[in-house]
Design an enzyme around this catalytic site. Structure first.
Site, PDB file in Angstrom:
ATOM      1  N   SER A 146       0.845  -1.188   0.000  1.00 38.65           N
ATOM      2  CA  SER A 146       0.000   0.000   0.000  1.00 38.65           C
ATOM      3  C   SER A 146       0.881   1.239   0.000  1.00 38.65           C
ATOM      4  O   SER A 146       2.036   1.193   0.442  1.00 38.65           O
ATOM      5  CB  SER A 146      -0.897   0.016   1.242  1.00 38.65           C
ATOM      6  OG  SER A 146      -1.498   1.276   1.445  1.00 38.65           O
ATOM      7  N   TYR A 159      -0.723  -0.779  10.526  1.00 44.25           N
ATOM      8  CA  TYR A 159      -0.924  -1.170   9.128  1.00 44.25           C
ATOM      9  C   TYR A 159       0.224  -0.678   8.253  1.00 44.25           C
ATOM     10  O   TYR A 159       0.803  -1.435   7.461  1.00 44.25           O
ATOM     11  CB  TYR A 159      -2.253  -0.585   8.651  1.00 44.25           C
ATOM     12  CG  TYR A 159      -2.639  -0.918   7.240  1.00 44.25           C
ATOM     13  CD1 TYR A 159      -3.187  -2.156   6.917  1.00 44.25           C
ATOM     14  CD2 TYR A 159      -2.499   0.021   6.224  1.00 44.25           C
ATOM     15  CE1 TYR A 159      -3.567  -2.457   5.617  1.00 44.25           C
ATOM     16  CE2 TYR A 159      -2.882  -0.266   4.926  1.00 44.25           C
ATOM     17  CZ  TYR A 159      -3.419  -1.506   4.620  1.00 44.25           C
ATOM     18  OH  TYR A 159      -3.791  -1.787   3.337  1.00 44.25           O
TER      19      TYR A 159
END
Length: 262
Positions: A146, A159
């Protein structure tokens, strides 16, 4: 069906995290291209729905439910896939979860769970899939990371740390895999409208629909090391990371509205 997308040289693909979000959409995109897709996720009911939808579109998705944090189970699943569908040509390692975190209260459990799934789960899947690929001197792995791995973002300390680690992991493995005839890519999408991003407590620029994100990933197979989109947004984040820290933190806080939060 997305008839215009052709996945050259891929007969069998393994997609993890296929029950929802990007993984589900990628599985459908690949199946629509004529690829036999082995789909893994914990929820067998969601995988059954995915298989039925793919069949309705004329594609093949076979369900192989399992928890990516169980490395032995992943090894068994890979063996089962290759026995029933054939050698895995493509592994899209997408399984992950997003738990928003803050410094107060500091949730150790949220960090550990995120690390176990996003990083540990990906490593376990690599351990299962790579031996066959390296033995055959063929295949391709796509690790879905990401843009949060580019630099710290509010509420994404857990995350983002795993996604930064996945980018580094893919970079490090590429040196060896290039010599072994196995391709490796990292997919760094911008913000995609999935159940995970709905948890974000800040504005998400250039939010993309999940079907379009899946098409971008499939189109990017074999095209360079990084698949990232939309570039008008993700390249801005890359550039931000080159700034001095005081300016980086100020701009990100302003862009996300975090400077106004208490």
């Amino acid at each position: 069906m997305s008839g215009e997308i052709v996945v050259k040289g891929v007969r069998v693909a393994w997609v993890t995290g296929a029950s929802s979000g990007i993984g589900r959409a990628v599985a459908l995109e690949l199946a629509a291209s004529g690829v036999k897709v082995a789909a893994t996720a914990r929820r067998s009911d969601a995988l059954a729905e995915l298989a039925a939808e793919a069949l309705g579109r004329g594609g093949v998705v076979a369900a192989f439910p399992g928890d990516v944090t169980d490395a032995e189970a992943m090894a068994s699943i890979v063996a089962e896939i290759e026995a029933s569908l054939g050698a895995i040509d493509l592994a899209v390692l997408n399984a992950g979860l997003f738990i928003p975190v803050k410094a107060e209260p500091f949730d150790l459990g949220a960090f550990r769970k995120t690390f176990d799934v996003n990083l540990g789960g990906t490593v376990g899947c690599l351990a299962a899939a790579l031996p066959g690929m390296t033995a055959r001197r063929s295949g391709n792995v796509v690790i879905v990371a990401s843009v949060t791995g580019y630099g710290g973002l509010p509420s994404s300390a857990a995350y983002g740390a795993t996604k930064a680690a996945l980018i580094n992991l893919a970079e490090g493995l590429k040196f060896d895999l290039d010599k072994l005839g196995v391709g490796i890519q990292v997919a760094n999408p911008g913000f995609v409208d999935t159940p995970a991003t709905k948890k974000n407590a800040f504005a998400m620029p250039a939010l993309m629909q999940v079907d379009e994100a899946a098409r971008r990933i499939v189109r990017g197979l074999g095209e360079g090391f990084e698949i990232t989109f939309p570039k008008r947004f993700t390249y801005v984040l890359k550039a931000l990371r080159l700034l001095p820290y005081p300016l980086y933190f100020r701009l990100v806080a302003k862009a996300t509205g975090w400077d106004k939060r208490r």
